[in-house]
Design a protein around this motif. Sequence first.
Motif, mmCIF file in Angstrom:
data_model
loop_
_atom_site.group_PDB
_atom_site.id
_atom_site.type_symbol
_atom_site.label_atom_id
_atom_site.label_comp_id
_atom_site.label_asym_id
_atom_site.label_seq_id
_atom_site.Cartn_x
_atom_site.Cartn_y
_atom_site.Cartn_z
ATOM 1 N N UNK A 158 45.930 -16.997 -56.381
ATOM 2 C CA UNK A 158 47.386 -16.850 -56.190
ATOM 3 C C UNK A 158 47.629 -17.243 -54.708
ATOM 4 N N UNK A 159 48.615 -17.611 -54.250
ATOM 5 C CA UNK A 159 49.062 -18.178 -52.983
ATOM 6 C C UNK A 159 50.513 -17.621 -52.571
ATOM 7 N N UNK A 160 50.431 -17.271 -50.917
ATOM 8 C CA UNK A 160 51.920 -17.205 -50.707
ATOM 9 C C UNK A 160 52.252 -18.449 -50.075
ATOM 10 N N UNK A 200 52.445 -17.640 -61.023
ATOM 11 C CA UNK A 200 51.845 -16.225 -60.362
ATOM 12 C C UNK A 200 51.740 -16.334 -58.543
ATOM 13 N N UNK A 201 52.384 -17.524 -58.348
ATOM 14 C CA UNK A 201 52.570 -17.533 -56.883
ATOM 15 C C UNK A 201 53.569 -16.671 -56.180
ATOM 16 N N UNK A 202 53.400 -16.352 -55.089
ATOM 17 C CA UNK A 202 54.675 -15.963 -54.184
ATOM 18 C C UNK A 202 55.356 -16.962 -53.373
ATOM 19 N N UNK A 203 56.452 -17.121 -54.104
ATOM 20 C CA UNK A 203 57.202 -18.351 -53.050
ATOM 21 C C UNK A 203 58.758 -17.649 -52.471
ATOM 22 N N UNK A 204 58.751 -18.120 -51.294
ATOM 23 C CA UNK A 204 59.906 -18.098 -50.540
ATOM 24 C C UNK A 204 60.532 -19.292 -50.067
ATOM 25 N N UNK A 205 61.840 -19.284 -50.028
ATOM 26 C CA UNK A 205 62.415 -20.442 -49.794
ATOM 27 C C UNK A 205 63.492 -20.013 -48.419
ATOM 28 N N UNK A 206 63.298 -20.999 -47.257
ATOM 29 C CA UNK A 206 64.319 -20.897 -46.393
ATOM 30 C C UNK A 206 64.861 -22.140 -45.966
ATOM 31 N N UNK A 207 66.229 -22.294 -45.861
ATOM 32 C CA UNK A 207 66.579 -23.605 -45.993
ATOM 33 C C UNK A 207 67.556 -23.916 -44.838
ATOM 34 N N UNK A 208 68.277 -24.977 -44.618
ATOM 35 C CA UNK A 208 68.954 -25.497 -43.544
ATOM 36 C C UNK A 208 69.900 -24.550 -42.841
ATOM 37 N N UNK A 209 70.475 -23.511 -43.682
ATOM 38 C CA UNK A 209 71.330 -22.791 -43.172
ATOM 39 C C UNK A 209 70.736 -21.449 -42.378
ATOM 40 N N UNK A 210 69.510 -21.169 -42.698
ATOM 41 C CA UNK A 210 68.700 -20.355 -41.909
ATOM 42 C C UNK A 210 67.696 -20.624 -41.132
ATOM 43 N N UNK A 211 67.785 -22.096 -40.987
ATOM 44 C CA UNK A 211 66.565 -22.690 -40.254
ATOM 45 C C UNK A 211 66.553 -22.259 -38.923
ATOM 46 N N UNK A 212 67.644 -22.431 -38.238
ATOM 47 C CA UNK A 212 67.812 -22.121 -36.643
ATOM 48 C C UNK A 212 66.986 -20.821 -36.401
ATOM 49 N N UNK A 213 67.263 -19.707 -37.464
ATOM 50 C CA UNK A 213 67.270 -18.435 -36.987
ATOM 51 C C UNK A 213 65.772 -18.107 -37.766
ATOM 52 N N UNK A 214 64.936 -19.081 -38.240
ATOM 53 C CA UNK A 214 63.705 -18.686 -38.766
ATOM 54 C C UNK A 214 62.666 -18.620 -37.907
ATOM 55 N N UNK A 270 58.554 -31.535 -67.504
ATOM 56 C CA UNK A 270 57.111 -30.786 -68.076
ATOM 57 C C UNK A 270 56.094 -31.836 -67.936
ATOM 58 N N UNK A 271 56.239 -33.126 -67.883
ATOM 59 C CA UNK A 271 55.395 -34.212 -68.093
ATOM 60 C C UNK A 271 54.625 -34.004 -66.756
ATOM 61 N N UNK A 272 55.275 -33.757 -65.512
ATOM 62 C CA UNK A 272 54.519 -34.045 -64.409
ATOM 63 C C UNK A 272 54.256 -32.228 -63.482
ATOM 64 N N UNK A 273 54.982 -31.280 -63.911
ATOM 65 C CA UNK A 273 54.569 -30.234 -63.436
ATOM 66 C C UNK A 273 53.197 -29.993 -63.196
ATOM 67 N N UNK A 274 52.327 -30.297 -63.853
ATOM 68 C CA UNK A 274 50.877 -29.629 -63.773
ATOM 69 C C UNK A 274 50.576 -30.490 -62.592
ATOM 70 N N UNK A 275 51.033 -31.546 -62.043
ATOM 71 C CA UNK A 275 50.371 -32.100 -60.745
ATOM 72 C C UNK A 275 50.656 -31.297 -59.617
ATOM 73 N N UNK A 276 51.722 -30.570 -59.437
ATOM 74 C CA UNK A 276 52.307 -29.720 -58.325
ATOM 75 C C UNK A 276 51.368 -28.642 -58.576
ATOM 76 N N UNK A 277 51.262 -28.010 -59.672
ATOM 77 C CA UNK A 277 50.352 -26.765 -59.900
ATOM 78 C C UNK A 277 48.843 -27.081 -59.308
ATOM 79 N N UNK A 278 48.267 -28.254 -59.619
ATOM 80 C CA UNK A 278 47.030 -28.588 -59.240
ATOM 81 C C UNK A 278 46.721 -28.765 -57.723
ATOM 82 N N UNK A 279 47.813 -29.218 -57.301
ATOM 83 C CA UNK A 279 47.791 -29.495 -55.730
ATOM 84 C C UNK A 279 47.764 -28.482 -55.130
ATOM 85 N N UNK A 280 48.664 -27.270 -55.551
ATOM 86 C CA UNK A 280 48.879 -25.965 -54.802
ATOM 87 C C UNK A 280 47.431 -25.266 -54.969
#
Length: 344
Positions: free
Chosen positions: A13-15, A42-56, A331-341
């Motif tokens: 599991x990854x951050x 089960x991965x820990x996911x955080x999202x930072x977007x364009x509104x908070x980008x300059x302060x990230x 649902x037909x393609x989500x497994x590609x992302x899981x395998x990559x990560x």
Amino acid sequence: KENTIDTSNMHTKKHIVMLQAVHRHNDDRVFYHQAKTLTNEGHRVEIYDCHSFSHFHPIQADIYIVDSPKAIWKIRKIQTKIVYDITEWYPSKKNIRHLRWGKLCKSILLICANLWAGYKADAFIFGERDKAVPFRFLFPKKTAIDLPYYPDLEYIPTSQQRDISKQCKVLYAGPLTKEKGFYRVIETMILVAQQHPEIQWHTTIISGDQHSHTALPENLHFTYLKTLPFQDFCAQLHLHDLFLDFRDCDFENNRCLPIKIFYYMAAGRPSIFSPLQALTKEVPEILDCAQLAQKPSQAAKAISTYATNSKLYYAHCEKSRLLASTLYNWNNIAHRLIQLINAL
């Protein structure tokens, strides 16, 4: 073609930080599909977007999924795996249209920045084939997956198709600009309303812009809605009978796949789109569930065909949903992302 993915590290599991310099955190592709899928794994996911980008301030994480060269520049000094999710052109028309001078210089700068980002990335996610071409050519050994803009069908309700020979509800969603075809939508709807005075035409416009009309046929009505949150937008789709999109067929648009086509198909309704190369390439069955037209006279004829031929209209409704449920869904393609990560 996807490069082979080593799955020996599948259960770690990854951050993961999703750093969005040009998209918002609730972008449908990022928040409602990628982040949800990875969190469910089960991965820990955080999202930072364009509104908070300059302060990230870059934080340590196992993997960064980024949407632009600007985001890669932001994390250039930390040790992490970088996945470049490529959904934009660099340069794009929107990057340079406001410039009176220096368009060539900025275009060259953006091209170099994009290729530098490809060099720094450890892996690629490609939303469209044409945008993947330079990276597949220059970095053929880097792991890459195709992850098109297919929707998760759980967000999109369906309903029984209606008889549109007396009343037809049409939807256009997008900017109210000439380039995106808004004025062709107006002209088309006026034409078809004049040709079929026996039908009440209700046209819904979903956009962040506003527009006023003067003289319209008595049987033509326009309703404007402000840009809706993702789930509210999805809930609107099945309430309409037809979807329109008449954007210009220029060099860039021809190579950009309209994301909305997959949502319209999932709602089980036909669409009428400009004859874009990207559409016919990515959805070879497009003429089984939609019509292609751009000139108002051609588009009005296509709408008229649906209104007067219920057999064709119902067939395209059913084919749209069938293609979405069997081929063009998340649902037909989500497994590609899981395998990559998991493999990084």
